[in-house]
Enzyme design. Structure first.
Site, mmCIF file in Angstrom:
data_model
loop_
_atom_site.group_PDB
_atom_site.id
_atom_site.type_symbol
_atom_site.label_atom_id
_atom_site.label_comp_id
_atom_site.label_asym_id
_atom_site.label_seq_id
_atom_site.Cartn_x
_atom_site.Cartn_y
_atom_site.Cartn_z
ATOM 1 N N HIS A 4 62.951 59.942 -52.907
ATOM 2 C CA HIS A 4 64.036 60.432 -52.358
ATOM 3 C C HIS A 4 64.214 61.960 -52.213
ATOM 4 C CE1 HIS A 4 67.083 56.757 -53.240
ATOM 5 N NE2 HIS A 4 65.893 56.409 -52.826
ATOM 6 N N HIS A 57 58.303 49.228 -53.597
ATOM 7 C CA HIS A 57 58.972 48.037 -54.401
ATOM 8 C C HIS A 57 58.207 47.099 -55.056
ATOM 9 C CE1 HIS A 57 62.798 48.791 -51.595
ATOM 10 N NE2 HIS A 57 62.669 49.657 -52.540
#
Ligand code: HEM
Length: 745
Positions: free
Chosen positions: A94, A273
């Site tokens: 992020h 992920h």
């Protein structure tokens, strides 16, 4: 009044910054003062030699400390699965993932995740905890380790302890010490909210044009995120409605804006992920305010969760709940195996978010992150299913599924690019783990292989430039154009490399004037090098030619100056230049060269001067520098098309204050030359006819109060020498802006 408190009996309603502020009064004013945010005054380390301090760190010891920390859970925020690594990867992703190619803003470079608005975006939920968990490490290594470097290094360490081979790590990111108030993050006035709580249609209508899937479906420039307060896309699909095909469209556009191609995009999502879990135990409306507006005693932490301990098995971050794999702290191919090995059906998390679970009851399960012996169904987000339904993404996934080593290598390279994309040239990279390989996204330059020209050679070259007979205007214009692509945000562009002679820059309309000049200067370069006594680059000759032009122009105005010239530039090859990614550096508006992209008014609601201010900010200019540079370029005749707009002088090529004299003159009056007010004429008040023609990027220096105040300083009768000196200084600043090889950038 004696003895009485001066405030006694009155209510106290205002202090510095109390609303209404200037911006509330006049929201559409041009915020020139924005050029001076993030200045040295805010930086307690402004005199600190970060490069040396970082280079002196023992990186092995630091990494060992980080890796130990990752597997040592603390009670105030216990780690999932006994390992903080996944949450730290998300923090690092992020941090880097705000980067966007259109203006180079965002990215990991300044640790802006510490400040609003980014700190408080819904998508950054609980990254405040990740950073706070890292404080003991930050404290130990102190100022020799910036937050920006620590966050990315921790992401790398996290990947490594889970069995993933990283491609290297470079330090060198200097922290910012104030919120970034300059960056345009989108039109919506709905910050800090969960995407579901936002009015999706309103948000998307402003940010997007066209319907998802249609050919006119476009995301507003320079944005890269699909949605306010999100890093890239809504995990529940564009309108939160769980449509994986529509999600794929958004993913392609938004990751493309991050400069990632399809393969890099799949590698990043499928790779990321493979680790960790999503957190969605508590309804969003029970979650407290984000860090920027949390109560004081929260001490900068936000999103208070009232459920149970508020963390561990009660954690609420995004709202989706579950993990993608059976072993979320191990690098393996089970994310893709699961995605393709099962049919997935929609379900909802305890928090109510739309997500997917395997249709088959006998699918493998994933362990609870905290509760011994408890198992859960696997989870996919709509944005994960997107990788399976989009035909191009699907093909890439299948390749990765079939060849895990290839997938590992591609994810490793994409992660390296993601986390280093905004650092600029490799000469800025620090530390023992800098990858040997050069990557095309670094805009590489060839190695310097010859002696740098000395004073005698420079003098010979200067004479050769003068002997070409090229005009002062052409030489200054070309040198400026070669340097003008620079942007301090991601440190791309600039004169080094002479990419003005390569595709795509040489084909830009704004550079058309440079083509014959560059060709002539190449002859000068070749002739000099053919003599064999020394070697010089075309990049250096272009810049030197500009310096020669400025010296001659100043002399013509009666001032002898020496314009600094620092040789040492090299010439990039075409194969070192990613044409598609360089195309993003083409200016939309370049006020310096009086250029406005022809279709600007039909695609933008902004005034050209707003974009010109943005360009001045990307070049790192102050308001005085912006004024002086433009005023000088105008009288030098540096309009991109050779037009006379803004050239308020009858002695073009002489470095004078004529532009500013006309701009501030009370003998002239201005009138619109077209209905839209994009061009103007300057008439003599006494009826002497039209004196000059102008654009908005000329008159803004007289109409805006701050720019006018500066213009008056240089238009004053005693300011000629100051003007010339300051012009030379800002000229040199622009020419040197990308010279990280000689400055400690
Ligand atoms: C977790 C969305 C791409 C790494 C999550 C979460 C969401 C999400 C909603 C759960 C947050 C929480 O509730 O704790 C997305 C979307 C992506 C994307 C929509 C793009 C389409 C990536 C990429 C990476 C990444 C590119 C890294 C390369 C992670 C990791 C976690 C995570 C490691 C687990 C965090 C933890 O265990 O605490 N992602 N993500 N994601 N994401 Fe992504």
């Amino acid at each position: 009044l004696a003895g009485k408190c001066p405030f006694g009996g009155n209510t106290i309603g205002g202090a510095q910054t109390s609303r209404p502020t200037l911006q509330d009064w006049y929201p559409d004013r041009l915020r020139v003062e924005q050029l001076h945010t993030d200045g040295p005054q805010a930086d307690p380390l402004r005199d600190f030699d970060y490069r040396s301090a970082f280079e002196a760190l023992d990186l092995d010891e630091l990494k060992a400390d980080i890796k130990r920390f990752l597997t040592t859970s603390v009670s105030w925020w216990p780690s999932d699965y006994g390992n903080y690594a996944p949450q730290m990867i998300r923090m690092a992703w992020h941090s880097a993932g705000t980067y966007r190619i259109a203006d180079g803003r965002g990215g990991a470079g300044q640790a802006l995740q510490r400040f609003a608005p980014i700190s408080s975006w819904w998508d950054n939920g609980n990254t405040d905890k990740s950073r706070r968990l890292l404080w003991p490490i930050k404290k130990k290594y102190g100022n020799a380790l910036s937050w920006a470097d620590l966050m990315i290094l921790t992401g790398n360490c996290a990947l490594e302890i889970m069995g993933f081979p990283t491609t290297g790590f470079a330090g060198g990111r200097r922290d910012s010490y104030e919120a970034d108030d300059r960056t345009y993050w989108g039109p919506e006035w709905i910050n800090n909210m969960h995407p579901d709580a936002q009015d999706d249609m309103v948000a998307r209508d402003q940010r997007w044009t066209g319907e998802p899937g249609s050919s006119d479906y476009e995301l507003q420039q320079p944005l890269a995120a699909s949605h306010s307060s999100i890093i890239y896309v809504n995990p529940e699909g564009p309108l939160g409605d769980g449509d994986p095909a529509a999600s794929a469209v958004d993913i392609r556009i938004t990751f493309g804006r991050m400069a990632m191609n399809d393969e890099e995009t799949v590698a990043l999502i499928a790779g990321g992920h493979a680790f960790g879990k999503s957190h969605g135990q508590v309804s969003t409306d029970r979650i407290g305010p984000p860090p920027e507006i949390a109560p004081m005693e929260a001490m900068g932490l936000g999103w208070h969760n009232p459920e149970g301990s508020g963390n561990a098995e009660h954690t609420m971050t995004n709202g989706i709940e579950g993990s993608w794999t059976q072993n979320p702290t191990q690098w393996d191919n089970s994310y893709l195996e699961n995605l393709f090995g099962h049919e997935w059906v929609q379900t909802r998390s305890p928090a109510g978010a739309l997500q997917w679970m395997p249709a088959d009851a006998d699918a493998p399960t994933t362990p609870d992150a905290h509760l011994e012996g408890v198992e859960h169904p696997l989870m996919m987000m709509t944005s994960d299913i997107a990788l399976k339904v989009d035909p191009v993404y699907r093909e890439i996934c299948e390749r990765f599924l079939a060849d895990f080593d290839y997938f590992t290598q591609e994810f490793s390279k994409a992660w390296h690019k993601l986390t280093h994309r905004d650092m600029g040239p490799k000469s800025r990279y620090l530390g023992p783990e800098v990858a040997q390989e050069d990557f095309i996204w670094q805009d590489p330059l060839p190695a310097w292989e010859h002696a740098v020209v000395g004073e005698a050679e420079i003098a010979r070259l200067a004479q050769a430039v003068r002997d070409t007979g090229l005009s002062t205007s052409d030489l200054a214009f070309t040198a400026f154009s070669s340097a003008a692509t620079f942007r301090g945000t991601d440190k791309r562009g600039g004169a080094n490399g002479a990419r003005i002679a390569l595709e795509p820059q040489r084909d830009w309309a704004v550079n058309a004037r440079t083509v014959p000049v560059v060709a002539r200067l190449r002859e000068v370069t070749d002739a000099f090098n053919a003599a064999g006594e020394a070697t010089v680059s075309l990049a250096d000759v272009i810049v030197l030619a500009g310096c020669v032009a400025i010296e001659d122009a100043a002399a013509a105005g009666g001032t002898e100056v020496s314009v600094p010239f620092t040789p040492g530039r090299v010439d990039a090859r075409q194969d070192q230049t990613d044409v598609t990614q360089f195309q993003w550096l083409a200016p939309v508006v370049d006020g310096f060269r009086n250029y406005v992209m022809p279709e600007f008014s039909s695609v933008s609601t902004l005034a050209p001067e707003e974009m010109a201010l943005d360009r001045a900010a990307l070049l790192g200019l102050t308001a005085p520098e912006w004024v002086v540079l433009t005023a000088g370029l105008r009288v030098l005749g540096c309009n991109h098309d050779g037009s006379d707009e803004g050239v308020f002088t009858d002695r073009v090529g002489v470095l004078s204050t004529d532009f500013l004299d006309a701009l501030t003159s009370t003998d002239l009056e201005w009138a619109k030359a077209d209905d839209a007010g994009t061009t103007f004429t300057l008439q003599h008040r006494d009826g002497g006819g039209t004196a000059f023609r102008a654009t908005r990027n000329d008159l803004v220096f007289g109409s805006n109060a701050q720019l006018r105040a500066v213009a008056e300083v240089y238009a004053a009768s005693d300011a000629h020498d100051r003007f010339v000196a300051d012009f030379v200084a800002v000229w040199d600043k622009v020419m040197m802006s990308d010279r990280y090889d000689v400055t400690a950038g």
